[in-house]
Design an enzyme around this catalytic site. Sequence first.
Site, short mmCIF file in Angstrom:
data_model
loop_
_atom_site.label_atom_id
_atom_site.label_comp_id
_atom_site.label_asym_id
_atom_site.label_seq_id
_atom_site.Cartn_x
_atom_site.Cartn_y
_atom_site.Cartn_z
CD GLU A 15 -2.57 1.44 2.56
OE1 GLU A 15 -3.62 0.77 2.65
OE2 GLU A 15 -2.15 2.20 3.45
CB ALA A 49 -11.15 12.27 4.69
NE ARG A 105 -17.93 4.94 7.59
CZ ARG A 105 -18.04 5.18 8.89
NH1 ARG A 105 -19.14 4.82 9.52
NH2 ARG A 105 -17.06 5.74 9.55
CE1 TYR A 145 -11.37 -1.82 9.34
CE2 TYR A 145 -13.28 -2.96 8.42
CZ TYR A 145 -12.40 -1.89 8.42
OH TYR A 145 -12.56 -0.89 7.48
CD GLN A 212 5.38 3.47 11.67
OE1 GLN A 212 6.56 3.18 11.82
NE2 GLN A 212 4.57 2.76 10.92
#
Length: 285
Positions: A15, A49, A105, A145, A212
């Site tokens: 990613e 976002a 979402r 999750y 982090q």
Amino acid sequence: MLQNLFEKNCSISFEVFPPKKDGEFDAAFELLNALGSLKPDFISVTYGAGGSRSAKTVEIASYIQNTLHIDAMAHMTCVGSRKEDLLRVYRALKENNVQHVLALRGDRPKDMSDEQFHSREFEHASDMISFLKENTDLHIAGACYPEKHFEAFSMEADLKNLKAKQDAGAAFFISQLFFDNDYFYTFLEKAEKKGITIPVCAGIMPITTAKQLGTTVTLSGSSIPKALSDLFAAYADNPEDMRKAGIDYAVRQIRDLQENGVNHIHIYTMNKPKMAAEIMSAIYR
């Protein structure tokens, strides 16, 4: 094509996130070149976002797909989007030969009012997946999750939502980051009992700085096992040793997953190609 990804015995994917400023794109492409040289099976690209950086997501995904010739997966979020917004992003992706998306979402934008939030067109990611399946030819992944979504009432409720994503047309799942593999194994068992049959990529984030732990990890809601907290205590005053120890912890996680039959790994690279290269070298030596 990612439709054939799970026919392979194993896969490694990355990613990345797009630059926040236009002037940072040259550096971003150099970073992508470095990650591309590691030959991941695909690279996913995050999304601002409410879609605030969707154009940058498309640009980065296009470079991955058309210049690096690696399958690109663009994140798409729906919390602040209308149907026409999603279709506009879809058309941009299609023009750039990007066929894969991770449907989320997304987090509520800070400037989104309660009225806007409660009247949004897509309440859940499963609603967006259904819409995209009906109106596009995208290949769609969903998120899962291992320790449940922080907004879910219970793991049972979260698994029900996950089943809805599968039923809506998700082809596979990518997990939220986790640091205790036992949570992931337990999650897989519960998901199977719930009738979830599509493959799951295990999301691994190497923790290489103390910062982090206070930001990304806190926001994810992931538990911090004692072995990881001990690592931070031991190396908090030595950034380079902390970096090496964090990478070693991630490598040990990945090896344990592979030894237990979890062979599809998604690495949250935090745009750090050197770190990704060290992990790839360690798990394939």
